[in-house]
Design a protein around this motif. Structure first.
Motif, PDB file in Angstrom:
ATOM      1  N   CYS A  33     -22.460 126.749 -42.562  1.00  0.00           N
ATOM      2  CA  CYS A  33     -21.332 127.031 -43.446  1.00  0.00           C
ATOM      3  C   CYS A  33     -21.395 126.087 -44.636  1.00  0.00           C
ATOM      4  CB  CYS A  33     -20.005 126.881 -42.724  1.00  0.00           C
ATOM      5  SG  CYS A  33     -19.689 128.267 -41.610  1.00  0.00           S
ATOM      6  N   ALA A 201     -15.580 127.717 -39.779  1.00  0.00           N
ATOM      7  CA  ALA A 201     -16.680 126.755 -39.909  1.00  0.00           C
ATOM      8  C   ALA A 201     -16.699 125.789 -38.718  1.00  0.00           C
ATOM      9  CB  ALA A 201     -16.558 125.996 -41.230  1.00  0.00           C
ATOM     10  N   ALA A 205     -19.978 127.193 -36.946  1.00  0.00           N
ATOM     11  CA  ALA A 205     -21.142 126.602 -37.617  1.00  0.00           C
ATOM     12  C   ALA A 205     -21.901 125.641 -36.703  1.00  0.00           C
ATOM     13  CB  ALA A 205     -20.694 125.855 -38.870  1.00  0.00           C
TER      14      ALA A 205
END
Ligand code: ADP
Ligand code: MG
Length: 242
Positions: A33, A201, A205
């Motif tokens: 991200c 995120a 991520a």
């Protein structure tokens, strides 16, 4: 070998230096991200990954192939990289199914029946099986974006680039789009996602990159970047958005 390697990437628009010596690697199956303030170069960075922007210096290497190598067929390289934008850019005169089938029908070496089967199964993946024959104008923003994701996946890419895919959506539409992206991540897709969805995120991520003024100011795991930021700029930015 990493899936994607960026070395000393520079991008200027005239005198404006937008990307300044970026270095970066992505392993196959990783979700990265990219966060940072408006104007920091995030979209330009993503667009350099499939040469929607010509790079000014350095290199972008995907599966060992340098995108700037003139002997490479850039269109072939691009077929392996799907991109989803903030605005969905669906073709208004084509049905949902036709939108999804358009590129593979033209570019893939498969029968129309195979393309159709793939398109229908992608519609199922994004939860829109009942919308195959409607036109984009009858869809909500979130549904359009899910069609745009299915359309990008129809080329069977092995990297997906997302540029703020939920920024133009009404809040109640965001969750469904993020769910589709989570599903893709779980299935092992290599993904680069520019996003303001910090929750996404943090959760999805493997790696978070914070960009500011054309530099990668900080990168690390979500825990490192969100909970223990080292750079003052990262701290400032996170204070504003979290
Ligand atoms: P972000 O996505 O982080 O908001 P962008 O990559 O869109 O940032 O833009 C970074 C900088 O590059 C901005 O100053 C923007 O005005 C400039 N820029 C982007 N695209 C172009 C272009 N095609 N021509 C000139 N300047 C551009
Ligand atoms: Mg942008």
């Amino acid at each position: 070998m990493p899936k994607l390697v960026v070395k000393h990437l520079k991008k200027n628009f005239g005198d404006l230096e937008v990307l300044k010596d970026l270095n970066f690697e992505v392993e196959e199956g990783e979700v990265v991200c990219i966060i940072g303030p408006s104007g920091s170069g995030k979209s330009t960075f993503l667009r350099c990954m499939n040469r929607l922007e010509e790079i000014t210096g350095g290199s972008v290497i995907i599966d060992g192939v340098d995108l700037a190598d003139p002997s490479q067929n850039i269109n072939k390289v691009r077929e392996n990289i799907g991109m989803v934008f903030q605005h969905f850019n669906l073709f208004p005169h084509l049905t949902v199914l036709e939108n999804i089938m358009l590129a593979p029908d033209e570019l893939k070496d498969e029968t129309s029946e195979e393309t159709r089967k793939t398109a229908l199964s992608l519609l199922e993946t994004v939860g829109l099986s009942d919308k195959a024959d409607v036109y984009p104008k009858s869809l909500s923003g979130g549904q359009k974006q899910r069609v745009a994701i299915a359309r990008a996946l129809a080329m069977k890419p092995d990297i997906m680039l997302f540029d703020e895919p939920t920024s133009a959506l009404d809040p109640e539409m965001v969750g469904d789009v993020l769910e589709v992206m989570k599903k893709l991540a779980r299935e092992g897709m290599t993904m680069l996602v520019v996003t303001h969805e910090m929750g996404f995120a943090k959760e999805v991520a493997d790696h978070v990159v914070f960009m500011d003024e054309g530099y990668i100011m900080e990168e690390g795991t979500p825990d490192q970047v969100f909970n223990h930021p080292q750079n003052e700029r990262t701290k400032d930015f996170l204070e504003k958005v979290l």
